[in-house]
Write an enzyme that holds these catalytic residues in place. Structure first.
Site, PDB file in Angstrom:
ATOM      1  NE  ARG A 134      -0.527  16.610 -11.807  1.00  0.00           N
ATOM      2  CZ  ARG A 134       0.243  15.842 -11.086  1.00  0.00           C
ATOM      3  NH1 ARG A 134       0.073  15.746  -9.795  1.00  0.00           N
ATOM      4  NH2 ARG A 134       1.214  15.153 -11.656  1.00  0.00           N
ATOM      5  CD  GLU A 182       5.748  16.637 -21.724  1.00  0.00           C
ATOM      6  OE1 GLU A 182       4.709  17.247 -21.444  1.00  0.00           O
ATOM      7  OE2 GLU A 182       5.735  15.549 -22.347  1.00  0.00           O
ATOM      8  CD  GLU A 206      -5.105  15.906 -14.572  1.00  0.00           C
ATOM      9  OE1 GLU A 206      -4.001  15.362 -14.395  1.00  0.00           O
ATOM     10  OE2 GLU A 206      -5.772  15.768 -15.602  1.00  0.00           O
ATOM     11  CG  HIS A 251      -2.054  10.958 -24.242  1.00  0.00           C
ATOM     12  ND1 HIS A 251      -2.523  11.135 -22.961  1.00  0.00           N
ATOM     13  CD2 HIS A 251      -0.708  11.079 -24.148  1.00  0.00           C
ATOM     14  CE1 HIS A 251      -1.507  11.348 -22.141  1.00  0.00           C
ATOM     15  NE2 HIS A 251      -0.391  11.317 -22.831  1.00  0.00           N
ATOM     16  CE  LYS A 260       4.261  17.391 -13.358  1.00  0.00           C
ATOM     17  NZ  LYS A 260       4.441  16.206 -14.163  1.00  0.00           N
ATOM     18  CG  HIS A 313       4.855  11.452 -24.484  1.00  0.00           C
ATOM     19  ND1 HIS A 313       3.481  11.343 -24.492  1.00  0.00           N
ATOM     20  CD2 HIS A 313       5.134  12.515 -23.679  1.00  0.00           C
ATOM     21  CE1 HIS A 313       2.959  12.283 -23.717  1.00  0.00           C
ATOM     22  NE2 HIS A 313       3.943  13.005 -23.212  1.00  0.00           N
ATOM     23  CG  ASN A 326      -3.279  16.664 -18.995  1.00  0.00           C
ATOM     24  OD1 ASN A 326      -2.246  16.021 -18.809  1.00  0.00           O
ATOM     25  ND2 ASN A 326      -4.331  16.563 -18.216  1.00  0.00           N
ATOM     26  NE  ARG A 331      -4.075  -1.948   1.996  1.00  0.00           N
ATOM     27  CZ  ARG A 331      -3.984  -3.028   2.761  1.00  0.00           C
ATOM     28  NH1 ARG A 331      -3.032  -3.118   3.658  1.00  0.00           N
ATOM     29  NH2 ARG A 331      -4.867  -3.991   2.652  1.00  0.00           N
ATOM     30  CG  HIS A 371      -0.098  15.829 -22.856  1.00  0.00           C
ATOM     31  ND1 HIS A 371       0.557  17.046 -22.869  1.00  0.00           N
ATOM     32  CD2 HIS A 371       0.830  14.923 -22.472  1.00  0.00           C
ATOM     33  CE1 HIS A 371       1.804  16.875 -22.481  1.00  0.00           C
ATOM     34  NE2 HIS A 371       2.018  15.598 -22.238  1.00  0.00           N
ATOM     35  CE  LYS A 391      -1.662  13.417 -13.711  1.00  0.00           C
ATOM     36  NZ  LYS A 391      -2.042  13.895 -15.049  1.00  0.00           N
TER      37      LYS A 391
HETATM   38  N1  LIG Z   1       4.184  10.674 -14.763  1.00  0.00           N
HETATM   39  C1  LIG Z   1       4.041  11.768 -15.461  1.00  0.00           C
HETATM   40  O1  LIG Z   1       3.627  12.824 -14.926  1.00  0.00           O
HETATM   41  C2  LIG Z   1       4.414  11.770 -16.890  1.00  0.00           C
HETATM   42  C3  LIG Z   1       4.548  12.966 -17.600  1.00  0.00           C
HETATM   43  C4  LIG Z   1       4.979  12.927 -18.922  1.00  0.00           C
HETATM   44  C5  LIG Z   1       5.264  11.714 -19.526  1.00  0.00           C
HETATM   45  N2  LIG Z   1       5.113  10.564 -18.798  1.00  0.00           N
HETATM   46  C6  LIG Z   1       5.442   9.279 -19.399  1.00  0.00           C
HETATM   47  O2  LIG Z   1       6.830   9.256 -19.674  1.00  0.00           O
HETATM   48  C7  LIG Z   1       7.078   8.332 -20.743  1.00  0.00           C
HETATM   49  C8  LIG Z   1       8.042   8.944 -21.729  1.00  0.00           C
HETATM   50  O3  LIG Z   1       9.235   9.200 -21.039  1.00  0.00           O
HETATM   51  P1  LIG Z   1      10.604   9.361 -21.810  1.00  0.00           P
HETATM   52  O4  LIG Z   1      10.412  10.281 -22.935  1.00  0.00           O
HETATM   53  O5  LIG Z   1      11.622   9.671 -20.787  1.00  0.00           O
HETATM   54  O6  LIG Z   1      10.799   7.931 -22.471  1.00  0.00           O
HETATM   55  P2  LIG Z   1      11.628   6.600 -22.051  1.00  0.00           P
HETATM   56  O7  LIG Z   1      11.615   6.415 -20.612  1.00  0.00           O
HETATM   57  O8  LIG Z   1      11.083   5.515 -22.903  1.00  0.00           O
HETATM   58  O9  LIG Z   1      13.099   6.953 -22.523  1.00  0.00           O
HETATM   59  C9  LIG Z   1      13.332   7.179 -23.872  1.00  0.00           C
HETATM   60  C10 LIG Z   1      14.498   6.346 -24.410  1.00  0.00           C
HETATM   61  O10 LIG Z   1      15.704   6.929 -23.968  1.00  0.00           O
HETATM   62  C11 LIG Z   1      16.518   5.939 -23.335  1.00  0.00           C
HETATM   63  N3  LIG Z   1      17.295   6.644 -22.324  1.00  0.00           N
HETATM   64  C12 LIG Z   1      16.877   7.119 -21.139  1.00  0.00           C
HETATM   65  N4  LIG Z   1      17.844   7.822 -20.559  1.00  0.00           N
HETATM   66  C13 LIG Z   1      18.909   7.775 -21.368  1.00  0.00           C
HETATM   67  C14 LIG Z   1      20.212   8.314 -21.323  1.00  0.00           C
HETATM   68  N5  LIG Z   1      20.591   9.112 -20.327  1.00  0.00           N
HETATM   69  N6  LIG Z   1      21.065   8.037 -22.335  1.00  0.00           N
HETATM   70  C15 LIG Z   1      20.661   7.278 -23.390  1.00  0.00           C
HETATM   71  N7  LIG Z   1      19.444   6.744 -23.503  1.00  0.00           N
HETATM   72  C16 LIG Z   1      18.580   6.997 -22.503  1.00  0.00           C
HETATM   73  C17 LIG Z   1      15.522   4.946 -22.794  1.00  0.00           C
HETATM   74  O11 LIG Z   1      16.153   3.707 -22.571  1.00  0.00           O
HETATM   75  C18 LIG Z   1      14.504   4.922 -23.929  1.00  0.00           C
HETATM   76  O12 LIG Z   1      14.967   4.095 -24.956  1.00  0.00           O
HETATM   77  C19 LIG Z   1       5.733   8.011 -21.342  1.00  0.00           C
HETATM   78  O13 LIG Z   1       5.371   6.720 -20.949  1.00  0.00           O
HETATM   79  C20 LIG Z   1       4.794   9.043 -20.726  1.00  0.00           C
HETATM   80  O14 LIG Z   1       3.486   8.562 -20.575  1.00  0.00           O
HETATM   81  C21 LIG Z   1       4.718  10.572 -17.517  1.00  0.00           C
END
Ligand SMILES: NC(=O)c1ccc[n+]([C@@H]2O[C@H](COP(=O)([O-])OP(=O)(O)OC[C@H]3O[C@@H](n4cnc5c(N)ncnc54)[C@H](O)[C@@H]3O)[C@@H](O)[C@H]2O)c1
Length: 373
Positions: free
Chosen positions: A239, A183, A235, A250, A225, A263, A243, A119, A246, A141
């Site tokens: 908040r 972003e 949200e 999405h 943020k 993304h 988006n 939990r 987005h 999130k």
């Molecule tokens: N929780 C939230 O508030 C929130 C907000 C925005 C996005 N997200 C989520 O985040 C995800 C996208 O995140 P992302 O863009 O970081 O993608 P990701 O985590 O898939 O990373 C992108 C790629 O870069 C590689 N990578 C990561 N760090 C690296 C580094 N330092 N050097 C070389 N390669 C590296 C990873 O292995 C991957 O192949 C989505 O799933 C999205 O839904 C969440």
């Protein structure tokens, strides 16, 4: 070093933005958690690239390592379950903690595992992508995807702290870096006039990854943020501004089956659509349209894998969490630095927007897009 606090009373936490300080992180974790047990969750790419860093941290913190497969397609209940299995195998108890070392995918999964295990146990975020530094590591999130929609299964669970070091970005592929810039640019549309002007005046330096400007851009994004999350953690109101772009992004990701467009790339198109709809829906003055477009077109426009079908995108929008009571919710720009949440947008306006931005024969943008690398 910059330190920003996410103010959530007893759940407040710091976000550190540093440069070349990764060797000092274990010290901070020891201070925070004393001698507690820990699992570090990362993915196969980062485990390989940063094997020396991880080994050095392991010497100091003696954690168990969980390496998941890389990629959005692994952001599933199955992967999440495997992380939980590792927690169980290493007998983590309620006072132990998790380190999420990676981009948004690792952060979201490790965070969701920490949220659900017993939990809720503590975790810290160590973001390694620009997107994760400016966005996903902050705000609590956590989620996994479902074949019917992105981030459909998850929880709000705030980390105990975020340690973001710019040196991780040195190995980040350019495409991922640009996705993170998208972003970061998003905050210009929602974070106030000052950040809008900063991004507008420094757009090329940000895209080029100039260290000082990038540090400032990340700081301003995280401050924005933190302020928004501090006002509306779950949200219920403002908040939703986070988006911006987005609802469209999405839908594109869903349409392409989470493959083809990353993304941040989907977000560039999503923000262009939001500006177009903002203009059609008259939430913004038409005088701002050219300014917003110009700013977004500084980002390299990613080619779409193939032409999307607007009616399928429209349908995909209803699978998104942002649709509520059968109604779509859009975040649309108003004056520079400000956006508004709009609920009653006609299907025709949305369809016209999709046609005009994403369909070849009408789009002013598609001929400028660049092949995906
Ligand atoms: N929780 C939230 O508030 C929130 C907000 C925005 C996005 N997200 C989520 O985040 C995800 C996208 O995140 P992302 O863009 O970081 O993608 P990701 O985590 O898939 O990373 C992108 C790629 O870069 C590689 N990578 C990561 N760090 C690296 C580094 N330092 N050097 C070389 N390669 C590296 C990873 O292995 C991957 O192949 C989505 O799933 C999205 O839904 C969440």
């Amino acid at each position: 070093m910059n330190k920003i606090t996410v103010g959530l009373e007893e759940r407040s936490y710091p976000v550190f933005i540093t440069e070349k300080m990764v060797t000092t992180f274990p010290c901070s974790f020891k201070e925070l958690f004393n001698k507690k047990k820990c699992v570090l969750v990362t993915n196969s790419t980062i485990a390989k690239l940063y094997s020396k860093v991880i080994a050095a941290w392991q010497q100091e913190l003696n954690f168990a390592l969980h390496v998941m497969s890389d990629g959005e397609k692994h952001k599933t209940v199955k992967t999440w379950n495997e992380v939980i299995d590792t927690f169980i195998a290493h007998q983590l108890d309620r006072s132990d903690y998790v380190i999420a070392l990676g981009g948004g995918v690792v952060g979201d999964i490790a965070g969701f595992a920490a949220a659900a295990y017993m939990r809720g146990i503590d975790y810290v975020q160590v973001p390694t992508t620009l997107l994760a530094m400016v966005d996903s590591s902050v705000g609590g999130k956590t989620a996994v995807d479902h074949p019917r929609g992105k981030n459909l299964i998850g929880a709000f669970h705030q980390p105990r702290g975020v340690w973001a070091d710019l040196s991780f970005l040195e190995t980040l592929p350019k495409r991922e870096f640009i996705g993170g810039c998208a972003e970061l640019f998003k905050y210009g549309f929602i974070g106030g006039q000052e950040i809008f002007s900063f991004i507008k005046n420094n757009s090329q330096k940000l895209i080029d990854g100039e260290a000082d400007v990038l540090m400032e851009g990340i700081k301003k994004s995280v401050e924005t943020k933190a302020r928004i999350v501090g006002e509306d953690e779950k949200e219920a109101g403002n908040r939703a501004l986070l988006n911006f772009g987005h609802t469209f992004a999405h839908a594109l990701e869903q349409f392409y089956g989470f493959e083809g467009l990353i993304h941040g790339e989907a977000l560039i198109w999503g923000m262009l659509c939001a500006c177009e709809l903002g203009s059609r829906n008259m939430t913004m003055l038409s005088t701002h349209k050219a300014e917003y477009r110009k700013l977004l077109c500084q980002l390299p426009l990613p080619a779409l894998p193939y032409e999307p079908e607007p009616h399928l995108l429209y349908r995909a929008m209803f699978a998104d969490k942002k649709a509520s009571g059968g109604k779509l919710r859009f975040v649309l720009p108003s004056v520079p630095g400000k956006a508004v949440v709009v609920k009653d947008v006609s299907e025709k306006r949305v369809m016209d927007t999709l046609e005009s931005v994403l369909v070849k024969k009408t789009s002013a943008f598609l001929n400028r897009s660049q092949p995906l690398s």
